[in-house]
Design an enzyme around this catalytic site. Sequence first.
Site, PDB file in Angstrom:
ATOM      1  N   HIS A 125       0.803  -1.229   0.000  1.00 35.50           N
ATOM      2  CA  HIS A 125       0.000   0.000   0.000  1.00 35.50           C
ATOM      3  C   HIS A 125       0.834   1.276   0.000  1.00 35.50           C
ATOM      4  CE1 HIS A 125      -3.745  -2.322   1.689  1.00 35.50           C
ATOM      5  NE2 HIS A 125      -3.511  -2.565   0.423  1.00 35.50           N
ATOM      6  N   ASN A 219      -4.110 -11.955  16.318  1.00 39.78           N
ATOM      7  CA  ASN A 219      -4.996 -10.789  16.374  1.00 39.78           C
ATOM      8  C   ASN A 219      -5.843 -10.917  17.642  1.00 39.78           C
ATOM      9  OD1 ASN A 219      -7.144  -8.835  15.810  1.00 39.78           O
ATOM     10  ND2 ASN A 219      -6.505  -8.940  13.666  1.00 39.78           N
TER      11      ASN A 219
HETATM   12  P1  NAD Z   1      -7.340  -2.155  10.395  1.00 38.72           P
HETATM   13  O1  NAD Z   1      -7.324  -0.955  11.257  1.00 38.72           O
HETATM   14  O2  NAD Z   1      -8.477  -2.375   9.499  1.00 38.72           O
HETATM   15  O3  NAD Z   1      -7.246  -3.458  11.317  1.00 38.72           O
HETATM   16  C1  NAD Z   1      -6.371  -3.539  12.397  1.00 38.72           C
HETATM   17  C2  NAD Z   1      -6.439  -4.951  12.952  1.00 38.72           C
HETATM   18  O4  NAD Z   1      -5.433  -5.071  13.937  1.00 38.72           O
HETATM   19  C3  NAD Z   1      -7.772  -5.317  13.616  1.00 38.72           C
HETATM   20  O5  NAD Z   1      -8.171  -6.588  13.175  1.00 38.72           O
HETATM   21  C4  NAD Z   1      -7.425  -5.329  15.096  1.00 38.72           C
HETATM   22  O6  NAD Z   1      -8.176  -6.315  15.815  1.00 38.72           O
HETATM   23  C5  NAD Z   1      -5.973  -5.717  15.066  1.00 38.72           C
HETATM   24  N1  NAD Z   1      -5.179  -5.256  16.209  1.00 38.72           N
HETATM   25  C6  NAD Z   1      -5.382  -4.170  16.995  1.00 38.72           C
HETATM   26  N2  NAD Z   1      -4.391  -4.078  17.905  1.00 38.72           N
HETATM   27  C7  NAD Z   1      -3.552  -5.131  17.682  1.00 38.72           C
HETATM   28  C8  NAD Z   1      -2.345  -5.573  18.295  1.00 38.72           C
HETATM   29  N3  NAD Z   1      -1.780  -4.900  19.315  1.00 38.72           N
HETATM   30  N4  NAD Z   1      -1.749  -6.689  17.813  1.00 38.72           N
HETATM   31  C9  NAD Z   1      -2.297  -7.363  16.774  1.00 38.72           C
HETATM   32  N5  NAD Z   1      -3.439  -6.999  16.168  1.00 38.72           N
HETATM   33  C10 NAD Z   1      -4.054  -5.879  16.609  1.00 38.72           C
HETATM   34  O7  NAD Z   1      -5.948  -2.133   9.613  1.00 38.72           O
HETATM   35  P2  NAD Z   1      -5.510  -2.936   8.315  1.00 38.72           P
HETATM   36  O8  NAD Z   1      -6.040  -4.321   8.349  1.00 38.72           O
HETATM   37  O9  NAD Z   1      -4.053  -2.734   8.166  1.00 38.72           O
HETATM   38  O10 NAD Z   1      -6.253  -2.137   7.173  1.00 38.72           O
HETATM   39  C11 NAD Z   1      -6.022  -2.512   5.868  1.00 38.72           C
HETATM   40  C12 NAD Z   1      -5.782  -1.343   4.972  1.00 38.72           C
HETATM   41  O11 NAD Z   1      -6.834  -0.429   4.999  1.00 38.72           O
HETATM   42  C13 NAD Z   1      -4.613  -0.466   5.313  1.00 38.72           C
HETATM   43  O12 NAD Z   1      -3.395  -1.003   4.881  1.00 38.72           O
HETATM   44  C14 NAD Z   1      -4.868   0.756   4.531  1.00 38.72           C
HETATM   45  O13 NAD Z   1      -4.360   0.636   3.227  1.00 38.72           O
HETATM   46  C15 NAD Z   1      -6.356   0.769   4.426  1.00 38.72           C
HETATM   47  N6  NAD Z   1      -6.869   1.971   5.052  1.00 38.72           N
HETATM   48  C16 NAD Z   1      -6.209   3.136   4.868  1.00 38.72           C
HETATM   49  C17 NAD Z   1      -6.666   4.284   5.416  1.00 38.72           C
HETATM   50  C18 NAD Z   1      -5.901   5.555   5.241  1.00 38.72           C
HETATM   51  O14 NAD Z   1      -6.337   6.590   5.643  1.00 38.72           O
HETATM   52  N7  NAD Z   1      -4.767   5.517   4.621  1.00 38.72           N
HETATM   53  C19 NAD Z   1      -7.798   4.257   6.167  1.00 38.72           C
HETATM   54  C20 NAD Z   1      -8.454   3.055   6.344  1.00 38.72           C
HETATM   55  C21 NAD Z   1      -7.966   1.918   5.793  1.00 38.72           C
END
Ligand code: NAD
Length: 255
Positions: A125, A219
């Site tokens: 990304h 997770n």
């Molecule tokens: P996410 O925020 O959707 O999910 C985070 C996950 O991490 C959740 O499942 C949560 O349960 C878990 N989590 C929380 N704390 C944790 C910890 N300490 N250890 C392990 N797990 C933990 O993030 P994502 O899955 O990376 O989102 C995917 C993509 O969505 C991102 O790469 C991005 O490209 C995109 N996105 C971008 C924006 C932006 O503004 N750039 C905004 C929203 C989504």
Amino acid sequence: MEEGKIRDLATFISSAKSISVLTGAGISQESGIPTFRGADGLWKQYRAEDLATPEAFSRNPTLVWEWYAWRRATISRAQPNAAHYALVDLESRFNGSQAHSFTLLTQNVDGLHERAGSRNVVRLHGDIWQLRCPSCGTERQDYSVPLDPFPPRCSCSFLMRPGVVWFGEPLPQREWERAAVAARKAEIFLVVGTSALVHPAASLPLLGKQNGARVVEINPDPTPISRLADLVIRGKAAEVFGAQWRENQRTANSN
Ligand code: NAD
Ligand code: ZN
């Protein structure tokens, strides 16, 4: 915590020749970087999803840049945590031998994997420290916090945009191809800290599974990956890769 499962993961890994890892915002949460989903209310009244689109940028580039400037400031104060470092160790163990392979696929744009020392990182990304001109295509790395001028401009006078992949945009092709190869050849596919809701990245563990990988999820909360995982460790990444993990690895290395 899930001590038995952490031992199971160590055993899986010690018998595998190829491992692929997909990380998301959760791996950096214990470094103090808020995740996207679940972090509602942290930044003004907007949802991250509403700011991370090309349409949002054409409508209101300053608003979108304020959100990225806020994230850049947070990330610049953060340090990699035990989970980032554990992946560096795994890479050095695996890629030290010709018969083994390790690939780290990340959806994160924060650069903490690289700062920790990971080398073979596929950034699906993009990179929040990269600026790109939508008009002439100029790209440059810019680590300044705050940005000056704000919002940043190209020498061609057009507004620069963050070098990240937004909703509705395709993934960089070469990175996607490397990710698909790594998913197919993985014997262990480790999924750490992603909600697995954003495709196509979220489909990589399934591709791994269809090609024979054992899928392991780390997770604290359930995700669509939990159903297909062979092993689910319900915990926070840096805690899972804490003292017990290091002890397991020390013993594995000395055997
Ligand atoms: P996410 O925020 O959707 O999910 C985070 C996950 O991490 C959740 O499942 C949560 O349960 C878990 N989590 C929380 N704390 C944790 C910890 N300490 N250890 C392990 N797990 C933990 O993030 P994502 O899955 O990376 O989102 C995917 C993509 O969505 C991102 O790469 C991005 O490209 C995109 N996105 C971008 C924006 C932006 O503004 N750039 C905004 C929203 C989504
Ligand atoms: Zn330009």
